[in-house]
Enzyme design. Structure first.
Site, mmCIF file in Angstrom:
data_model
loop_
_atom_site.group_PDB
_atom_site.id
_atom_site.type_symbol
_atom_site.label_atom_id
_atom_site.label_comp_id
_atom_site.label_asym_id
_atom_site.label_seq_id
_atom_site.Cartn_x
_atom_site.Cartn_y
_atom_site.Cartn_z
ATOM 1 N N ARG A 112 0.848 -1.194 0.000
ATOM 2 C CA ARG A 112 0.000 0.000 0.000
ATOM 3 C C ARG A 112 0.885 1.247 0.000
ATOM 4 N NH1 ARG A 112 -5.061 1.732 0.567
ATOM 5 N NH2 ARG A 112 -5.822 2.994 2.301
ATOM 6 N N THR A 158 -11.610 0.879 -6.686
ATOM 7 C CA THR A 158 -10.468 -0.003 -6.513
ATOM 8 C C THR A 158 -10.693 -1.145 -7.488
ATOM 9 O OG1 THR A 158 -10.240 0.748 -4.235
ATOM 10 C CG2 THR A 158 -9.570 -1.515 -4.649
ATOM 11 N N THR A 213 -5.259 -0.430 -5.954
ATOM 12 C CA THR A 213 -6.100 0.754 -6.105
ATOM 13 C C THR A 213 -5.308 2.027 -6.363
ATOM 14 O OG1 THR A 213 -7.878 1.994 -4.999
ATOM 15 C CG2 THR A 213 -6.060 1.288 -3.612
ATOM 16 N N ASN A 255 -7.223 4.604 -5.265
ATOM 17 C CA ASN A 255 -8.215 5.188 -4.367
ATOM 18 C C ASN A 255 -9.427 5.624 -5.175
ATOM 19 O OD1 ASN A 255 -9.335 5.798 -1.908
ATOM 20 N ND2 ASN A 255 -8.671 7.933 -1.996
ATOM 21 N N ASP A 291 -7.173 8.599 2.330
ATOM 22 C CA ASP A 291 -7.627 7.546 3.246
ATOM 23 C C ASP A 291 -7.149 7.779 4.678
ATOM 24 O OD1 ASP A 291 -9.105 6.269 1.365
ATOM 25 O OD2 ASP A 291 -7.829 4.513 1.168
ATOM 26 N N SER A 311 -7.035 1.026 5.407
ATOM 27 C CA SER A 311 -7.720 0.584 4.184
ATOM 28 C C SER A 311 -8.893 -0.325 4.529
ATOM 29 C CB SER A 311 -6.720 -0.181 3.317
ATOM 30 O OG SER A 311 -7.371 -0.765 2.216
ATOM 31 N N GLY A 313 -14.846 -1.105 -3.560
ATOM 32 C CA GLY A 313 -16.070 -0.570 -2.939
ATOM 33 C C GLY A 313 -15.846 0.206 -1.656
ATOM 34 N N GLY A 314 -14.599 0.632 -1.353
ATOM 35 C CA GLY A 314 -14.360 1.395 -0.120
ATOM 36 C C GLY A 314 -14.848 0.586 1.080
#
Ligand code: GLY
Length: 575
Positions: free
Chosen positions: A101, A376, A394, A396, A418, A447, A468-469
């Site tokens: 990440r 994502t 992703t 974001n 984020d 995340s 989908g967050g």
């Protein structure tokens, strides 16, 4: 309920596999294959993954090739300039988790997105160079390939180079995505030059050619991570960042490394769950919710029943409240993950859940509501030997921060969004979020990405994940419940309409057809509130052995893939 747009899907109760099943009407049969399976959000990338498997590559080889290919053919979320997570389970039962990440640059600071009065400056953490974290994708793909792959870098990257160099014909789904960001592309000439066709949105049937991206991929092919983080590409990123008001410098790029971590693991009924640890909140929340739900008779209550939905909503409410206190960085002290996934902790939560009354979110625990970008992409792969890769990565938001360093073709992420930008300030609910996810130099933002693998009796049974967050977590949960408790087949489990409760705001999102009118009435009588919600996920799932858990194999097929119909570009394909 407030009506919102809806993409696709028809649902109802049907007869399925000869038994009464509250499943989805007319779900297509899952895609079946004998030797290997790839499910990704873009059909060309899926084909590349299957081709690598056919040529004898393992699931990690295929994942690396798909990861590079999606950076070309799915630029909204596939990437070189972002980051992600991979959960791997090897055929011999070993498992691991790769965290690549994005990280905050060394010059990042706690209040960098606040004005002098402590208010968030709108757009600063989402669009433009200051929004970008230090990218991890190339480091992650190369780490995976070197340590666990079997094929050469050139073999895995060449298909992506070809797609970037020769271009590919855009389908309607590709064009719709590009059109959604056309206004922003116009603000950034280096981006508009690639993703607009002489200043206008592309049409279906036109070819998207990306020569600069091809050159960057060639440089990675030649030099590995140095071909991205150093030399011409690294220098171009630093130069463009500086010119655009960003703070990424060469030291940040030099310092970036992928972390290998133990996954989060828990048991649910007869199944074993392997999922994403912090910096993701996903695995902890999935395990906490499953632990809570394990003692509820979901199967007897039935899919879509008011009782099962109440139980699920309350489990989501409590898990998301706890999630707000999870530190984003596993290296930081005070990580409560193991406590939160303890079965005795779930028992305490069940004691607090009222069987016939909705909980009140603001009475549960202070913190901050989830707000991860929802754009994502996820892919699931299983190879002939049974090694499984579940990878979510992703930028974001769709097309990230919308900025490209001239000459690289690389879209940069807006992952800094984020983080919690105002940790000391009480939010709309009167809670101050605290430091768990505050910005600090070198830190990873929290995340929701939840690449997950499930086994039973030591054997692989399921690989799944989705964009989908915060809705990633609840979509993965409901797919697991649909399979284990509601006995759907894999495609039905993916298609079924979903709900989403995230503690704050205290309202449950419901996709169209998720609630019948009388079920809504029953739940509203218990104090639940609902809002219509457009689909936010594009789930990619593979089940092993049969189309449903405990079902019968179709012929000699071992793998059954399901691509989520909510996305317009994906494909499940095996061989
Ligand atoms: N940016 C989406 C996530 O990390 O959950």
């Amino acid at each position: 309920m407030i009506a919102r747009p809806f993409w696709s899907m028809a649902a109802a109760c049907v007869w399925s596999l000869g038994t009464v099943s509250t499943a989805i009407a007319a779900s297509a049969p899952p895609v079946a294959a004998e030797n290997g399976m790839v499910v990704s959000a873009q059909h060309l990338a899926t084909h590349i993954g299957v081709d690598i498997l056919k040529r004898g590559g393992n699931a990690i080889d295929a994942a690396v090739a798909v990861g590079y290919a999606l950076a070309v053919v799915y630029p909204a979320a596939g990437n070189l300039g972002g980051g992600g997570f991979t959960t791997i389970r090897f055929a011999d039962g070993r498992k691991t988790f790769l965290d690549f990440r994005e990280k905050a640059p060394g010059a990042a600071s706690r209040d960098m997105y606040l004005d002098k009065d402590g208010n968030i400056i709108k757009g600063l953490s989402t669009v433009g160079w200051l929004a970008a974290g230090v990218p991890g994708t190339v480091s992650g793909l190369e780490y995976a390939r070197k340590k666990y792959g079997t094929m050469s870098r050139a073999a895995l990257i060449e298909p992506a180079i070809k797609l970037a160099e020769d271009g590919f014909i855009l389908d309607q789904g590709d064009v719709d995505m590009l059109a959604s960001a056309a206004a922003d592309f116009r603000k950034f000439p280096a981006t508009g030059e690639i993703f607009l066709n002489k200043g206008q949105p592309f049409s279906a049937g036109q070819r998207l050619v990306q020569p600069d991206l091809a050159e960057t991929l060639r440089s990675i092919e030649r030099e590995g991570v140095d071909g991205f983080y150093r030399g011409k590409t690294g220098a171009a990123i630093v130069k463009a960042s500086r010119a655009g008001g960003g703070i990424i410098d060469q030291e940040d790029l030099d310092r970036y490394t992928t972390r290998e971590l133990p996954p989060i693991e828990c048991d649910y009924r007869a199944y074993h769950v392997i999922s994403a640890p912090p910096p993701s909140s996903g695995g902890v929340a999935i395990c906490e919710m499953l632990n809570i739900l394990e003692r509820y008779p979901l199967r007897q209550s039935g899919w879509g029943s008011a009782q099962a939905l109440h139980d699920e909503i309350e489990a989501m409410r409590y898990a998301f409240a706890d999630r707000s206190g999870l530190p984003s960085d596993p290296d930081l002290a005070g990580n409560p993950s193991q406590r939160l996934i303890d079965k005795s902790y779930a028992a305490k939560i069940r004691d607090a859940i009222m069987p016939d009354k909705a909980g009140i979110s603001r009475e549960i625990r202070p913190g901050v509501a989830p707000h991860e970008g929802s754009h994502t992409t996820h892919f699931s792969i299983v190879d002939d030997a049974g090694t499984a890769v579940s990878m979510t990565y992703t930028l974001n938001d769709w097309f990230g921060a919308r900025v490209v360093a001239t000459g690289t073709g690389v879209l940069m992420n807006d992952e800094m969004d984020d983080f919690t930008p105002n940790p000391d300030t009480a939010n709309a609910y009167g809670f101050a979020p605290g430091d768990a996810n505050a910005i600090a130099p070198g830190k990873t933002p929290r995340s929701s990405m939840t690449p997950t693998i499930i086994t039973k009796d030591g054997k692989l049974v399921l690989v799944l994940g989705t964009p989908g967050g915060s809705k990633i977590i609840t979509a993965v949960l409901q797919t697991i419940l649909n399979l284990i408790d509601f006995e759907m087949n894999i495609q039905e489990a993916v298609d079924a309409p979903r709900i989403h409760q995230q503690w704050l705001p205290d309202v449950t999102d419901a996709e169209r057809y998720a609630l019948s009118p009388d079920t809504s009435k029953l739940l509203e009588g218990m104090g639940h509130r609902f809002e219509d919600s457009p689909p936010a996920n594009h789930l990619a799932a593979i089940i092993v052995g049969a189309p449903s858990l405990g079902g019968k194999a179709i012929g000699r097929n071992r793998y059954y893939g399901a691509n989520d119909p909510r996305g317009g570009t994906g494909l499940a394909l095996g061989y």
